[in-house]
Design a protein around this motif. Structure first.
Motif, PDB file in Angstrom:
ATOM      1  N   GLU A  38     -32.922 -80.317  61.202  1.00 44.04           N
ATOM      2  CA  GLU A  38     -31.546 -80.582  61.631  1.00 44.04           C
ATOM      3  C   GLU A  38     -30.580 -79.509  61.156  1.00 44.04           C
ATOM      4  OE1 GLU A  38     -28.101 -84.076  61.460  1.00 44.04           O
ATOM      5  OE2 GLU A  38     -30.061 -84.413  60.545  1.00 44.04           O
ATOM      6  N   GLY A  39     -30.783 -78.992  59.959  1.00 41.38           N
ATOM      7  CA  GLY A  39     -29.873 -77.977  59.431  1.00 41.38           C
ATOM      8  C   GLY A  39     -29.797 -76.751  60.325  1.00 41.38           C
ATOM      9  N   VAL A  40     -30.953 -76.300  60.823  1.00 41.01           N
ATOM     10  CA  VAL A  40     -30.979 -75.138  61.716  1.00 41.01           C
ATOM     11  C   VAL A  40     -30.244 -75.452  63.010  1.00 41.01           C
ATOM     12  CG1 VAL A  40     -32.488 -73.693  63.143  1.00 41.01           C
ATOM     13  CG2 VAL A  40     -33.110 -74.184  60.775  1.00 41.01           C
ATOM     14  N   VAL A  41     -30.526 -76.617  63.599  1.00 42.46           N
ATOM     15  CA  VAL A  41     -29.894 -76.971  64.870  1.00 42.46           C
ATOM     16  C   VAL A  41     -28.389 -77.143  64.698  1.00 42.46           C
ATOM     17  CG1 VAL A  41     -29.834 -78.665  66.743  1.00 42.46           C
ATOM     18  CG2 VAL A  41     -32.013 -78.083  65.662  1.00 42.46           C
ATOM     19  N   ALA A  42     -27.976 -77.805  63.615  1.00 46.96           N
ATOM     20  CA  ALA A  42     -26.543 -78.017  63.379  1.00 46.96           C
ATOM     21  C   ALA A  42     -25.812 -76.699  63.167  1.00 46.96           C
ATOM     22  CB  ALA A  42     -26.347 -78.938  62.174  1.00 46.96           C
ATOM     23  N   SER A  43     -26.398 -75.826  62.364  1.00 44.42           N
ATOM     24  CA  SER A  43     -25.757 -74.539  62.081  1.00 44.42           C
ATOM     25  C   SER A  43     -25.593 -73.695  63.345  1.00 44.42           C
ATOM     26  CB  SER A  43     -26.576 -73.777  61.036  1.00 44.42           C
ATOM     27  OG  SER A  43     -26.045 -72.488  60.825  1.00 44.42           O
ATOM     28  N   LEU A  44     -26.655 -73.609  64.137  1.00 50.05           N
ATOM     29  CA  LEU A  44     -26.571 -72.787  65.342  1.00 50.05           C
ATOM     30  C   LEU A  44     -25.787 -73.475  66.447  1.00 50.05           C
ATOM     31  CD1 LEU A  44     -30.145 -71.212  65.323  1.00 50.05           C
ATOM     32  CD2 LEU A  44     -27.966 -70.099  64.828  1.00 50.05           C
ATOM     33  N   SER A  45     -25.721 -74.806  66.447  1.00 53.41           N
ATOM     34  CA  SER A  45     -24.841 -75.517  67.385  1.00 53.41           C
ATOM     35  C   SER A  45     -23.379 -75.236  67.040  1.00 53.41           C
ATOM     36  CB  SER A  45     -25.114 -77.023  67.349  1.00 53.41           C
ATOM     37  OG  SER A  45     -26.417 -77.314  67.803  1.00 53.41           O
ATOM     38  N   ASP A  46     -23.083 -75.167  65.752  1.00 51.83           N
ATOM     39  CA  ASP A  46     -21.718 -74.798  65.335  1.00 51.83           C
ATOM     40  C   ASP A  46     -21.396 -73.362  65.756  1.00 51.83           C
ATOM     41  OD1 ASP A  46     -21.202 -77.266  64.226  1.00 51.83           O
ATOM     42  OD2 ASP A  46     -21.814 -76.676  62.197  1.00 51.83           O
ATOM     43  N   THR A  47     -22.379 -72.482  65.632  1.00 51.85           N
ATOM     44  CA  THR A  47     -22.177 -71.111  66.112  1.00 51.85           C
ATOM     45  C   THR A  47     -21.872 -71.114  67.610  1.00 51.85           C
ATOM     46  OG1 THR A  47     -23.696 -70.233  64.445  1.00 51.85           O
ATOM     47  CG2 THR A  47     -23.260 -68.838  66.366  1.00 51.85           C
ATOM     48  N   PHE A  48     -22.590 -71.924  68.361  1.00 50.39           N
ATOM     49  CA  PHE A  48     -22.392 -72.083  69.797  1.00 50.39           C
ATOM     50  C   PHE A  48     -20.942 -72.467  70.098  1.00 50.39           C
ATOM     51  CE2 PHE A  48     -22.616 -75.397  73.232  1.00 50.39           C
ATOM     52  CZ  PHE A  48     -22.896 -74.566  74.308  1.00 50.39           C
ATOM     53  N   ILE A  49     -20.438 -73.483  69.415  1.00 45.89           N
ATOM     54  CA  ILE A  49     -19.066 -73.948  69.644  1.00 45.89           C
ATOM     55  C   ILE A  49     -18.043 -72.923  69.166  1.00 45.89           C
ATOM     56  CG2 ILE A  49     -17.379 -75.713  69.039  1.00 45.89           C
ATOM     57  CD1 ILE A  49     -19.575 -76.638  70.976  1.00 45.89           C
ATOM     58  N   ASN A  50     -18.262 -72.352  67.988  1.00 48.99           N
ATOM     59  CA  ASN A  50     -17.294 -71.397  67.426  1.00 48.99           C
ATOM     60  C   ASN A  50     -17.181 -70.131  68.263  1.00 48.99           C
ATOM     61  OD1 ASN A  50     -16.695 -73.118  65.292  1.00 48.99           O
ATOM     62  ND2 ASN A  50     -18.281 -72.259  63.967  1.00 48.99           N
ATOM     63  N   GLU A  51     -18.305 -69.667  68.804  1.00 49.55           N
ATOM     64  CA  GLU A  51     -18.251 -68.472  69.645  1.00 49.55           C
ATOM     65  C   GLU A  51     -17.498 -68.749  70.946  1.00 49.55           C
ATOM     66  OE1 GLU A  51     -19.113 -65.392  68.965  1.00 49.55           O
ATOM     67  OE2 GLU A  51     -19.792 -65.951  66.953  1.00 49.55           O
ATOM     68  N   LEU A  52     -17.666 -69.948  71.483  1.00 53.14           N
ATOM     69  CA  LEU A  52     -16.898 -70.314  72.675  1.00 53.14           C
ATOM     70  C   LEU A  52     -15.410 -70.423  72.339  1.00 53.14           C
ATOM     71  CD1 LEU A  52     -19.231 -72.998  74.308  1.00 53.14           C
ATOM     72  CD2 LEU A  52     -18.729 -70.718  75.191  1.00 53.14           C
ATOM     73  N   LYS A  53     -15.097 -70.985  71.188  1.00 54.16           N
ATOM     74  CA  LYS A  53     -13.691 -71.111  70.788  1.00 54.16           C
ATOM     75  C   LYS A  53     -13.042 -69.748  70.582  1.00 54.16           C
ATOM     76  CE  LYS A  53     -13.726 -75.702  68.672  1.00 54.16           C
ATOM     77  NZ  LYS A  53     -13.569 -76.491  67.426  1.00 54.16           N
ATOM     78  N   LYS A  54     -13.777 -68.807  70.010  1.00 53.64           N
ATOM     79  CA  LYS A  54     -13.237 -67.455  69.842  1.00 53.64           C
ATOM     80  C   LYS A  54     -12.823 -66.866  71.177  1.00 53.64           C
ATOM     81  CE  LYS A  54     -15.984 -66.040  65.803  1.00 53.64           C
ATOM     82  NZ  LYS A  54     -17.061 -65.117  65.359  1.00 53.64           N
ATOM     83  N   ARG A  55     -13.650 -67.131  72.190  1.00 48.80           N
ATOM     84  CA  ARG A  55     -13.391 -66.549  73.503  1.00 48.80           C
ATOM     85  C   ARG A  55     -12.329 -67.323  74.277  1.00 48.80           C
ATOM     86  NH1 ARG A  55     -18.082 -65.266  71.546  1.00 48.80           N
ATOM     87  NH2 ARG A  55     -19.135 -63.320  72.123  1.00 48.80           N
ATOM     88  N   ALA A  56     -12.040 -68.564  73.828  1.00 49.20           N
ATOM     89  CA  ALA A  56     -10.990 -69.336  74.481  1.00 49.20           C
ATOM     90  C   ALA A  56      -9.598 -68.889  74.065  1.00 49.20           C
ATOM     91  CB  ALA A  56     -11.175 -70.819  74.165  1.00 49.20           C
ATOM     92  N   LEU A  57      -9.493 -68.085  73.016  1.00 50.79           N
ATOM     93  CA  LEU A  57      -8.237 -67.454  72.611  1.00 50.79           C
ATOM     94  C   LEU A  57      -7.094 -68.453  72.433  1.00 50.79           C
ATOM     95  CD1 LEU A  57      -8.362 -64.271  74.877  1.00 50.79           C
ATOM     96  CD2 LEU A  57      -8.990 -64.462  72.471  1.00 50.79           C
ATOM     97  N   SER A  58      -7.234 -69.296  71.436  1.00 50.57           N
ATOM     98  CA  SER A  58      -6.156 -70.197  71.008  1.00 50.57           C
ATOM     99  C   SER A  58      -5.637 -71.089  72.126  1.00 50.57           C
ATOM    100  CB  SER A  58      -4.997 -69.376  70.410  1.00 50.57           C
ATOM    101  OG  SER A  58      -5.457 -68.606  69.326  1.00 50.57           O
ATOM    102  N   GLY A  59      -6.495 -71.847  72.710  1.00 51.47           N
ATOM    103  CA  GLY A  59      -6.053 -72.844  73.674  1.00 51.47           C
ATOM    104  C   GLY A  59      -6.021 -72.400  75.111  1.00 51.47           C
ATOM    105  N   ARG A  60      -6.206 -71.114  75.387  1.00 56.14           N
ATOM    106  CA  ARG A  60      -6.210 -70.656  76.762  1.00 56.14           C
ATOM    107  C   ARG A  60      -7.522 -71.046  77.445  1.00 56.14           C
ATOM    108  NH1 ARG A  60      -4.921 -64.448  76.551  1.00 56.14           N
ATOM    109  NH2 ARG A  60      -5.584 -64.644  78.715  1.00 56.14           N
TER     110      ARG A  60
END
Length: 518
Positions: A156-178
């Motif tokens: 679970e630790g591996v899946v959770a960590s890389l799932s967070d990476t998945f979400i965080n990388e998408l958020k970076k590209r969303a540029l603060s709510g855009r």
């Protein structure tokens, strides 16, 4: 004395040469084809089975359907016309019933079809392609400890960590709510291949951080399609020609296929050097010990070095591509069913106060989430045509029909799940059908849930089913907890435009993402 060399004699000689070297072989081929066609239609042990005449005469129509990528829809159409069993080739039957799943897959009586399960480039078979039951049991027994309930929790630790990476990388590209326009098919592939690589090789591909797929992943898809084409051609001209066909592949294609497998072997070598300290999918095999080649010696567990490479090659595809495919399909169905998406989003956001609360345990019993995944797997099984088997010596009965020995038997997942005899409104995405009503009966009483078997069943059932479910729940929940999602117009026909070459051949799945407004 030299009269034979006049123009007329030379012309006659030329005609004789042409007749014996060109025309006679053609005539012989036509006669043989005609004889086989007549035999297949009137004298074959399968002559009584229903199906289109041309498909019964020759394997060419069925194989052309596969080469076109339309075999799944063609087979469904044939079942709609002819019923639960259809003769789709001179020596092949397709079934689309729940009972057929049980009869074919609940035992090892029906063996693997060698025309489909070719060895890997190192000449070794893996867990999925092993035809010998003892070899399959040995490899499965070696790998199985990596997929127990306890082992899944440990991953679970591996899946959770890389799932967070998945979400965080998408958020970076969303540029603060855009709003972010993104191909979710690519991102699901990036996430699942990174997770798979971490659990098999001890290191991620870092596809998510780079925002693009590792070149190796594209090569995997090319490899699968090339293998599918080779096996299709082998069925037309005979399995003995498969090696010849491989030798005639372009040098570049052969180099790519070999490079792909060599890359796997190098990754395995690196992982072996790390020993058993890592708790991943390789650990049980390493603890058992690497076997030396010992022809004729049967052991209960363990794998050779070549088998380890072959299984790593299979697992990176099986554990990653199929999960990414399912997630893509589910997201597409959700986006084209606004009421379902709204209900699932509400269930997710009402269940968790923080993203960190999303775990394997906390998502396991979410009823509507599980219903959405089950419905997505039904409508969009990762291996839509199923896997063929060979009828055993003496023949066997499948759903009440006697199948002669040596007959290729296929239970088409797509034709099962999309047929009105198994499911009410079979083409409708309706997760509610999987929910129990107050009286304990399914929501749609005419549904036969045993007709949806995306992980198959029996002794060769998918070993990673529990892990796949846990991974899909976590990724999907984190995505819908953090983002509002809308399908873009150019992907409205995403499902209808897909072809199938053993696995789905998918185009981009374009959506608009916006960080949740509440």
């Amino acid at each position: 004395m030299y009269g034979w060399w006049n123009t007329n004699s030379a012309g006659a000689l030329l005609k004789v040469v042409l007749f014996y070297s060109i025309l006679l072989p053609v005539i012989e081929s036509v006669v043989i084809f005609a004889y086989n066609a007549v035999y297949n239609v009137f004298r074959s042990p399968l002559a009584a089975y229903p199906g289109p005449l041309l498909w019964a005469m020759s394997p060419i129509p069925h194989e052309l359907s596969k080469l076109r990528g339309r075999n799944h829809t063609d087979t469904l159409a044939l079942h709609n016309r002819y019923g639960p069993v259809v003769r789709i080739a001179p020596n092949e039957l397709s079934f689309n019933t729940a009972q057929a799943f049980k009869d074919v897959f609940n035992t090892n009586a029906f063996s693997k079809d060698p025309a489909l399960y070719s060895p890997t480039p190192n000449g070794t078979r893996h867990l999925n392609s092993a035809r010998d039951d003892d070899d399959h049991k040995r490899m499965r027994r070696t790998i199985a400890p990596a997929f127990t309930d306890e082992a899944v929790r440990a991953h679970e630790g591996v899946v959770a960590s890389l799932s967070d990476t998945f979400i965080n990388e998408l958020k970076k590209r969303a540029l603060s709510g855009r709003t972010l326009n993104v191909d979710m098919k690519m991102w699901f592939n990036a996430a699942t291949f990174d997770i798979g690589a971490q659990l098999i090789f001890g290191e991620s591909f870092c596809s998510m951080q780079n925002g693009r797929l590792h070149p190796w992943i594209k090569l995997i898809f090319d490899y699968i399609r090339a293998q599918s084409s080779l096996e299709t051609l082998a069925r037309i001209i005979g399995p003995d020609w498969i090696q010849y066909l491989r030798s005639k592949l372009s040098k570049i294609q052969r180099q790519k296929m070999r490079w792909h497998f060599d890359h796997v072997s190098a990754k395995v070598e690196t992982r072996l050097a790390q020993g058993t300290e890592l708790k991943d999918w390789m650990t049980p095999a390493l603890k058992t010990g690497i076997l030396k080649d010992a022809p004729g010696v049967k052991v209960s567990s363990g794998m050779t070095r070549d088998e380890l490479d072959a299984n790593a090659h299979f697992m990176i595809i099986a554990a990653s591509e199929t999960t990414a495919t399912t997630l893509s399909g589910i997201l597409y169905f959700l986006c084209t069913s606004p009421d379902v998406l709204k209900r699932l989003t509400a269930e997710i956001r009402d269940s968790f106060l923080n993203d960190s609360d999303i775990t394997f345990a906390s998502t396991r019993d979410m009823k509507f989430l599980n219903a959405c995944i089950s419905e997505g797997l039904r409508l969009y099984p990762p291996v839509p045509m199923g896997v063929p088997r060979l009828a055993p010596l003496g023949g066997a009965r499948v759903d009440g029909y006697f199948v002669p020995e040596g007959t290729v038997v296929r239970v088409c997942l797509y034709a099962c799940a999309r047929h009105a005899s198994n499911f009410a409104s079979p083409d409708k995405f309706d997760p509610g059908r999987w929910l129990d009503m107050p009286n304990g009966t399914p929501a749609m009483g005419s549904d036969n849930f045993d007709a949806s078997q995306p992980f198959f069943r029996g002794p060769r059932k998918c070993l990673g089913e529990k892990f796949a479910w846990a991974q899909m729940r976590m990724i999907l929940v984190k995505l819908l907890w953090g983002f509002d999602i809308e399908l873009k117009q150019e992907s409205r026909r995403w499902m209808e435009e897909q072809l199938c070459f053993y696995l789905w051949h998918k185009g981009p799945l374009w959506v608009r993402l916006r960080e949740r407004s509440d």
